[in-house]
Design a protein around this motif. Structure first.
Motif, PDB file in Angstrom:
ATOM      1  N   ALA A  83       0.847  -1.203   0.000  1.00  0.00           N
ATOM      2  CA  ALA A  83       0.000   0.000   0.000  1.00  0.00           C
ATOM      3  C   ALA A  83       0.880   1.251   0.000  1.00  0.00           C
ATOM      4  O   ALA A  83       0.548   2.250  -0.654  1.00  0.00           O
ATOM      5  CB  ALA A  83      -0.938  -0.003   1.203  1.00  0.00           C
ATOM      6  N   ASN A  84       2.007   1.216   0.701  1.00  0.00           N
ATOM      7  CA  ASN A  84       2.930   2.353   0.720  1.00  0.00           C
ATOM      8  C   ASN A  84       3.540   2.581  -0.664  1.00  0.00           C
ATOM      9  O   ASN A  84       3.623   3.711  -1.143  1.00  0.00           O
ATOM     10  CB  ASN A  84       4.026   2.146   1.758  1.00  0.00           C
ATOM     11  CG  ASN A  84       3.494   2.179   3.173  1.00  0.00           C
ATOM     12  OD1 ASN A  84       2.412   2.695   3.438  1.00  0.00           O
ATOM     13  ND2 ASN A  84       4.247   1.609   4.100  1.00  0.00           N
ATOM     14  N   VAL A  85       3.970   1.488  -1.310  1.00  0.00           N
ATOM     15  CA  VAL A  85       4.522   1.615  -2.664  1.00  0.00           C
ATOM     16  C   VAL A  85       3.454   2.175  -3.605  1.00  0.00           C
ATOM     17  O   VAL A  85       3.727   3.069  -4.403  1.00  0.00           O
ATOM     18  CB  VAL A  85       5.059   0.264  -3.184  1.00  0.00           C
ATOM     19  CG1 VAL A  85       5.495   0.381  -4.643  1.00  0.00           C
ATOM     20  CG2 VAL A  85       6.214  -0.234  -2.318  1.00  0.00           C
TER      21      VAL A  85
ATOM     22  N   ALA B  55      10.599  -0.271  -6.116  1.00  0.00           N
ATOM     23  CA  ALA B  55       9.947  -0.362  -7.417  1.00  0.00           C
ATOM     24  C   ALA B  55      10.498   0.680  -8.384  1.00  0.00           C
ATOM     25  O   ALA B  55      10.940   1.752  -7.961  1.00  0.00           O
ATOM     26  CB  ALA B  55       8.440  -0.182  -7.272  1.00  0.00           C
ATOM     27  N   VAL B  56      10.433   0.356  -9.669  1.00  0.00           N
ATOM     28  CA  VAL B  56      10.730   1.300 -10.749  1.00  0.00           C
ATOM     29  C   VAL B  56       9.491   1.331 -11.634  1.00  0.00           C
ATOM     30  O   VAL B  56       9.036   0.290 -12.119  1.00  0.00           O
ATOM     31  CB  VAL B  56      11.968   0.849 -11.557  1.00  0.00           C
ATOM     32  CG1 VAL B  56      12.227   1.815 -12.707  1.00  0.00           C
ATOM     33  CG2 VAL B  56      13.188   0.741 -10.656  1.00  0.00           C
ATOM     34  N   LEU B  57       8.936   2.541 -11.808  1.00  0.00           N
ATOM     35  CA  LEU B  57       7.672   2.710 -12.530  1.00  0.00           C
ATOM     36  C   LEU B  57       7.762   3.885 -13.489  1.00  0.00           C
ATOM     37  O   LEU B  57       8.630   4.738 -13.333  1.00  0.00           O
ATOM     38  CB  LEU B  57       6.530   3.026 -11.544  1.00  0.00           C
ATOM     39  CG  LEU B  57       6.493   2.304 -10.230  1.00  0.00           C
ATOM     40  CD1 LEU B  57       6.748   3.231  -9.089  1.00  0.00           C
ATOM     41  CD2 LEU B  57       5.141   1.663 -10.059  1.00  0.00           C
ATOM     42  N   PRO B  58       6.807   3.991 -14.428  1.00  0.00           N
ATOM     43  CA  PRO B  58       6.781   5.189 -15.257  1.00  0.00           C
ATOM     44  C   PRO B  58       6.369   6.400 -14.411  1.00  0.00           C
ATOM     45  O   PRO B  58       5.563   6.275 -13.511  1.00  0.00           O
ATOM     46  CB  PRO B  58       5.713   4.888 -16.310  1.00  0.00           C
ATOM     47  CG  PRO B  58       5.000   3.681 -15.868  1.00  0.00           C
ATOM     48  CD  PRO B  58       5.797   3.016 -14.798  1.00  0.00           C
ATOM     49  N   CYS B  59       6.980   7.529 -14.689  1.00  0.00           N
ATOM     50  CA  CYS B  59       6.686   8.754 -13.946  1.00  0.00           C
ATOM     51  C   CYS B  59       5.840   9.675 -14.822  1.00  0.00           C
ATOM     52  O   CYS B  59       6.240   9.995 -15.941  1.00  0.00           O
ATOM     53  CB  CYS B  59       7.981   9.453 -13.549  1.00  0.00           C
ATOM     54  SG  CYS B  59       7.738  10.877 -12.487  1.00  0.00           S
ATOM     55  N   ARG B  60       4.697  10.072 -14.313  1.00  0.00           N
ATOM     56  CA  ARG B  60       3.821  10.973 -15.055  1.00  0.00           C
ATOM     57  C   ARG B  60       3.432  12.176 -14.203  1.00  0.00           C
ATOM     58  O   ARG B  60       2.345  12.709 -14.321  1.00  0.00           O
ATOM     59  CB  ARG B  60       2.557  10.230 -15.470  1.00  0.00           C
ATOM     60  CG  ARG B  60       2.831   9.130 -16.451  1.00  0.00           C
ATOM     61  CD  ARG B  60       1.540   8.537 -16.982  1.00  0.00           C
ATOM     62  NE  ARG B  60       1.811   7.304 -17.670  1.00  0.00           N
ATOM     63  CZ  ARG B  60       1.846   6.110 -17.096  1.00  0.00           C
ATOM     64  NH1 ARG B  60       1.588   5.978 -15.822  1.00  0.00           N
ATOM     65  NH2 ARG B  60       2.109   5.040 -17.793  1.00  0.00           N
ATOM     66  N   CYS B  61       4.320  12.596 -13.326  1.00  0.00           N
ATOM     67  CA  CYS B  61       4.006  13.735 -12.469  1.00  0.00           C
ATOM     68  C   CYS B  61       4.104  15.023 -13.274  1.00  0.00           C
ATOM     69  O   CYS B  61       4.909  15.140 -14.189  1.00  0.00           O
ATOM     70  CB  CYS B  61       4.909  13.775 -11.245  1.00  0.00           C
ATOM     71  SG  CYS B  61       6.639  13.499 -11.569  1.00  0.00           S
TER      72      CYS B  61
END
Length: 131
Positions: free
Chosen positions: A61-63, A124-130
């Motif tokens: 949940a934190n991730v 984790a490594v994820l796409p960033c869309r900020c």
């Protein structure tokens, strides 16, 4: 030392604050790198004496909360690392993992670790869309 113009720090009150000198996550090069998350509530309360299933669920949940702060989700992760003090608990991790990622499971490594005070930690490594 170079500049970090494409580097953005990701923070959210929906996940626990860092317990040391690091960021919850950093977005750079279109990817967000989520720091190791452990079973702590957003206010920092440690769940180290909770049953393993509760620890795993809170950690994921934190991730997820940090991923959402970056405009992404755990289901979109490219790669995750799960550190466990007891790799025999991987079946529990897998059952909870499916609730967060569905059929779009990311690449993942599970590593046995001597975590101080916790049974699980996840990066984790994820796409960033900020924005």
């Amino acid at each position: 030392m170079g500049t970090h113009t494409d580097r953005r720090i990701i923070t959210t009150a929906d996940a626990p604050p860092p317990a040391g000198t690091y960021s919850q996550a950093v977005c750079t090069g279109g990817l967000v790198h989520v720091a190791g998350q452990t079973p702590r509530l957003p206010d920092g309360t440690r769940l180290n004496s909770a049953p393993f299933e509760s620890q795993a669920r809170q950690t994921l949940a934190n991730v997820e909360a940090i991923a959402r702060a970056a405009g992404s989700s755990l289901a979109e992760a490219a790669f995750c690392t799960v550190y466990l003090t007891d790799v025999e608990q991987r079946g529990i991790v897998d059952s909870i993992w499916g609730e967060f990622v569905g059929a779009a499971a990311p690449a993942r490594a599970m590593v046995q670790s001597n975590l101080p005070g916790f049974s699980i930690e996840v990066t984790a490594v994820l796409p960033c869309r900020c924005a």
